[in-house]
Design a protein around this motif. Structure first.
Motif, PDB file in Angstrom:
ATOM      1  N   MET A  27       2.739  61.052  53.289  1.00  0.00           N
ATOM      2  CA  MET A  27       2.009  61.281  54.544  1.00  0.00           C
ATOM      3  C   MET A  27       0.587  61.774  54.273  1.00  0.00           C
ATOM      4  O   MET A  27      -0.367  61.371  54.927  1.00  0.00           O
ATOM      5  N   PHE A  28       0.446  62.664  53.270  1.00  0.00           N
ATOM      6  CA  PHE A  28      -0.874  63.188  52.911  1.00  0.00           C
ATOM      7  C   PHE A  28      -1.780  62.069  52.427  1.00  0.00           C
ATOM      8  O   PHE A  28      -2.959  61.995  52.782  1.00  0.00           O
ATOM      9  N   LYS A  29      -1.211  61.135  51.652  1.00  0.00           N
ATOM     10  CA  LYS A  29      -1.977  59.996  51.172  1.00  0.00           C
ATOM     11  C   LYS A  29      -2.443  59.137  52.345  1.00  0.00           C
ATOM     12  O   LYS A  29      -3.572  58.649  52.379  1.00  0.00           O
ATOM     13  N   HIS A  30      -1.551  58.942  53.317  1.00  0.00           N
ATOM     14  CA  HIS A  30      -1.899  58.147  54.499  1.00  0.00           C
ATOM     15  C   HIS A  30      -3.039  58.800  55.287  1.00  0.00           C
ATOM     16  O   HIS A  30      -3.945  58.123  55.785  1.00  0.00           O
ATOM     17  N   PHE A  31      -3.042  60.138  55.358  1.00  0.00           N
ATOM     18  CA  PHE A  31      -4.099  60.874  56.059  1.00  0.00           C
ATOM     19  C   PHE A  31      -5.455  60.649  55.394  1.00  0.00           C
ATOM     20  O   PHE A  31      -6.466  60.418  56.051  1.00  0.00           O
ATOM     21  N   ILE A  32      -5.467  60.694  54.039  1.00  0.00           N
ATOM     22  CA  ILE A  32      -6.720  60.504  53.311  1.00  0.00           C
ATOM     23  C   ILE A  32      -7.278  59.105  53.555  1.00  0.00           C
ATOM     24  O   ILE A  32      -8.460  58.912  53.809  1.00  0.00           O
ATOM     25  N   MET A  33      -6.388  58.092  53.513  1.00  0.00           N
ATOM     26  CA  MET A  33      -6.831  56.719  53.722  1.00  0.00           C
ATOM     27  C   MET A  33      -7.360  56.528  55.147  1.00  0.00           C
ATOM     28  O   MET A  33      -8.363  55.858  55.371  1.00  0.00           O
ATOM     29  N   THR A  34      -6.702  57.131  56.117  1.00  0.00           N
ATOM     30  CA  THR A  34      -7.145  57.013  57.504  1.00  0.00           C
ATOM     31  C   THR A  34      -8.499  57.675  57.703  1.00  0.00           C
ATOM     32  O   THR A  34      -9.384  57.135  58.358  1.00  0.00           O
ATOM     33  N   ALA A  35      -8.667  58.861  57.104  1.00  0.00           N
ATOM     34  CA  ALA A  35      -9.930  59.588  57.228  1.00  0.00           C
ATOM     35  C   ALA A  35     -11.081  58.796  56.618  1.00  0.00           C
ATOM     36  O   ALA A  35     -12.206  58.808  57.120  1.00  0.00           O
ATOM     37  N   ALA A  36     -10.783  58.099  55.513  1.00  0.00           N
ATOM     38  CA  ALA A  36     -11.827  57.336  54.846  1.00  0.00           C
ATOM     39  C   ALA A  36     -12.335  56.185  55.711  1.00  0.00           C
ATOM     40  O   ALA A  36     -13.461  55.707  55.541  1.00  0.00           O
ATOM     41  N   LEU A  37     -11.484  55.713  56.623  1.00  0.00           N
ATOM     42  CA  LEU A  37     -11.867  54.595  57.479  1.00  0.00           C
ATOM     43  C   LEU A  37     -12.637  55.033  58.710  1.00  0.00           C
ATOM     44  O   LEU A  37     -13.212  54.209  59.414  1.00  0.00           O
ATOM     45  N   LEU A  38     -12.633  56.319  58.994  1.00  0.00           N
ATOM     46  CA  LEU A  38     -13.336  56.818  60.175  1.00  0.00           C
ATOM     47  C   LEU A  38     -14.839  56.805  59.936  1.00  0.00           C
ATOM     48  O   LEU A  38     -15.313  56.987  58.812  1.00  0.00           O
ATOM     49  N   PRO A  39     -15.668  56.595  60.985  1.00  0.00           N
ATOM     50  CA  PRO A  39     -17.122  56.634  60.824  1.00  0.00           C
ATOM     51  C   PRO A  39     -17.572  58.008  60.326  1.00  0.00           C
ATOM     52  O   PRO A  39     -17.030  59.040  60.731  1.00  0.00           O
ATOM     53  N   GLN A  40     -18.569  57.999  59.412  1.00  0.00           N
ATOM     54  CA  GLN A  40     -19.092  59.263  58.920  1.00  0.00           C
ATOM     55  C   GLN A  40     -20.007  59.874  59.979  1.00  0.00           C
ATOM     56  O   GLN A  40     -20.961  59.242  60.424  1.00  0.00           O
ATOM     57  N   ILE A  41     -19.699  61.092  60.412  1.00  0.00           N
ATOM     58  CA  ILE A  41     -20.486  61.754  61.445  1.00  0.00           C
ATOM     59  C   ILE A  41     -21.050  63.046  60.865  1.00  0.00           C
ATOM     60  O   ILE A  41     -20.316  63.945  60.478  1.00  0.00           O
ATOM     61  N   THR A  42     -22.389  63.108  60.765  1.00  0.00           N
ATOM     62  CA  THR A  42     -23.026  64.298  60.215  1.00  0.00           C
ATOM     63  C   THR A  42     -23.857  65.031  61.258  1.00  0.00           C
ATOM     64  O   THR A  42     -24.232  66.163  61.047  1.00  0.00           O
ATOM     65  N   ILE A  43     -24.188  64.366  62.358  1.00  0.00           N
ATOM     66  CA  ILE A  43     -25.001  64.978  63.402  1.00  0.00           C
ATOM     67  C   ILE A  43     -24.137  65.162  64.648  1.00  0.00           C
ATOM     68  O   ILE A  43     -23.371  64.282  65.021  1.00  0.00           O
ATOM     69  N   ALA A  44     -24.271  66.316  65.281  1.00  0.00           N
ATOM     70  CA  ALA A  44     -23.383  66.659  66.389  1.00  0.00           C
ATOM     71  C   ALA A  44     -23.512  65.685  67.553  1.00  0.00           C
ATOM     72  O   ALA A  44     -22.532  65.357  68.193  1.00  0.00           O
ATOM     73  N   GLN A  45     -24.718  65.218  67.855  1.00  0.00           N
ATOM     74  CA  GLN A  45     -24.885  64.323  68.985  1.00  0.00           C
ATOM     75  C   GLN A  45     -26.035  63.363  68.709  1.00  0.00           C
ATOM     76  O   GLN A  45     -26.938  63.661  67.940  1.00  0.00           O
ATOM     77  N   GLU A  46     -25.975  62.211  69.323  1.00  0.00           N
ATOM     78  CA  GLU A  46     -27.046  61.249  69.162  1.00  0.00           C
ATOM     79  C   GLU A  46     -28.268  61.708  69.952  1.00  0.00           C
ATOM     80  O   GLU A  46     -28.142  62.183  71.072  1.00  0.00           O
ATOM     81  N   ARG A  47     -29.438  61.539  69.350  1.00  0.00           N
ATOM     82  CA  ARG A  47     -30.651  61.872  70.071  1.00  0.00           C
ATOM     83  C   ARG A  47     -31.843  61.134  69.483  1.00  0.00           C
ATOM     84  O   ARG A  47     -31.824  60.709  68.329  1.00  0.00           O
ATOM     85  N   THR A  48     -32.863  61.004  70.313  1.00  0.00           N
ATOM     86  CA  THR A  48     -34.101  60.344  69.907  1.00  0.00           C
ATOM     87  C   THR A  48     -35.173  61.399  69.703  1.00  0.00           C
ATOM     88  O   THR A  48     -35.397  62.246  70.570  1.00  0.00           O
ATOM     89  N   LEU A  49     -35.826  61.354  68.571  1.00  0.00           N
ATOM     90  CA  LEU A  49     -36.846  62.328  68.212  1.00  0.00           C
ATOM     91  C   LEU A  49     -38.219  61.674  68.249  1.00  0.00           C
ATOM     92  O   LEU A  49     -38.426  60.603  67.663  1.00  0.00           O
ATOM     93  N   ALA A  50     -39.167  62.324  68.915  1.00  0.00           N
ATOM     94  CA  ALA A  50     -40.541  61.834  68.964  1.00  0.00           C
ATOM     95  C   ALA A  50     -41.294  62.311  67.732  1.00  0.00           C
ATOM     96  O   ALA A  50     -41.269  63.499  67.397  1.00  0.00           O
ATOM     97  N   VAL A  51     -41.949  61.389  67.045  1.00  0.00           N
ATOM     98  CA  VAL A  51     -42.798  61.719  65.908  1.00  0.00           C
ATOM     99  C   VAL A  51     -44.239  61.442  66.303  1.00  0.00           C
ATOM    100  O   VAL A  51     -44.513  60.614  67.179  1.00  0.00           O
ATOM    101  N   SER A  52     -45.195  62.134  65.658  1.00  0.00           N
ATOM    102  CA  SER A  52     -46.571  62.061  66.129  1.00  0.00           C
ATOM    103  C   SER A  52     -47.548  62.146  64.969  1.00  0.00           C
ATOM    104  O   SER A  52     -47.298  62.818  63.966  1.00  0.00           O
TER     105      SER A  52
END
Length: 294
Positions: free
Chosen positions: A1-26
């Motif tokens: 079961m632990f092995k199955h959890f690792i494989m499932t987690a690996a298939l999930l999208p990598q999320i490093t930022i809490a929310q999507e946002r657009t940043l203005a650069v200048s």
């Protein structure tokens, strides 16, 4: 079961930022803005939930206010603004510094007269003062670099202090023959350093440490990409600044040797601020360069 959890987690999208946002650069219509414009075009962090838009700034006071209000998130600024913003309590992060050789020139048509200098008390003014000024020239301050360029082209001044691509624009449009004096060469000789002045700083507001590091890495890559492709850098600036539509940017940028100082490497910036601080009309503490995220 632990092995199955690792494989499932690996298939999930990598999320490093809490929310999507657009940043203005200048930035200004100068070479340093090309790296920011590349972020907007390439959107290298879209898969991390961060996208970029571009908004130009016109004057240091405007930029300071917009950063303080967080109207813009990331800006290419004159490095002299970094300790000023920090002293005003603006919580900024340094994403990197820019010290390109061949970028800043004194353009002159005679050996004396007035020299148009953008931003009284700003970066060009302080650099010129730290170099001892120029014999025979009297500063005439302009509100923006394009204004300084027009003062020279209209014959109202005998010289001007400009960065690329405006240097090449002036040289191409001037009716009389002009002389170009490389400011980096003067800086090295007078200040006894092997490096050019760190004239540009990429700063950010309102970013978590993780975001700042992520964007700093993307910015470093963008800087390298536009630094090795003068045609790309020129196209990016032309697309965003109508004043440069007819400018020979590929030629201008081929004369530049870029040098990026990564996030948390502030030695070059501190040395530059130490050299400029005696001439500033306001207190500058080189030790006030922020280390947020480092």
């Amino acid at each position: 079961m632990f092995k199955h959890f690792i494989m499932t987690a690996a298939l999930l999208p990598q999320i490093t930022i809490a929310q999507e946002r657009t940043l203005a650069v200048s930035g200004l219509p100068v070479w340093d803005s090309a790296a920011l414009l590349y972020l907007v075009e390439a959107q290298p962090l879209a898969d991390q939930g961060i996208t970029f838009t571009f908004e130009p700034w016109q004057a240091p006071e405007e930029l300071s206010a917009r950063l303080a209000r967080q109207d813009i998130a990331i800006a290419s600024t004159p490095s002299i603004l970094v300790p000023v913003l920090a002293a005003r309590g603006v919580d900024i992060a340094m994403l990197g510094g820019s010290a390109p050789a061949g970028n800043i020139q004194i353009v002159s048509s005679s050996e004396n007269g007035d020299i148009a200098v953008p931003f009284r008390g700003g970066m060009p003014d302080l650099i010129l003062q730290s170099l001892g000024g120029t014999d025979g020239f009297t500063p005439r301050y302009a509100g923006t670099p394009p204004e300084a360029m027009q003062l020279f082209l209209s014959g109202q001044v005998s010289a001007t202090f400009l960065a690329e691509p405006l240097v090449t624009v002036v040289a191409a449009q001037a009716e009389a023959e002009v002389t170009l004096t490389d400011v980096c060469t003067l800086w090295r000789d007078i200040h006894g350093t092997e490096n050019c002045a760190v004239t540009g700083a990429y700063v950010a507001v309102g970013l978590a440490d993780e975001e700042a590091h992520l964007i700093a890495e993307a910015l470093s890559d963008a800087y390298d990409i536009v630094g090795s492709d003068a045609t790309l850098a020129g196209r990016l600036l032309k697309d965003s600044f109508p004043v440069l539509a007819q400018a020979p940017l590929a030629i201008a940028f081929s004369n530049i040797t870029p040098e990026f100082h990564p996030m948390c490497d502030i030695d070059g910036l501190t040395q530059t601020l130490n050299a400029l601080s005696p001439y500033a009309p306001f207190p500058i503490d080189p030790k006030a360069v922020p280390s947020k995220g480092c």
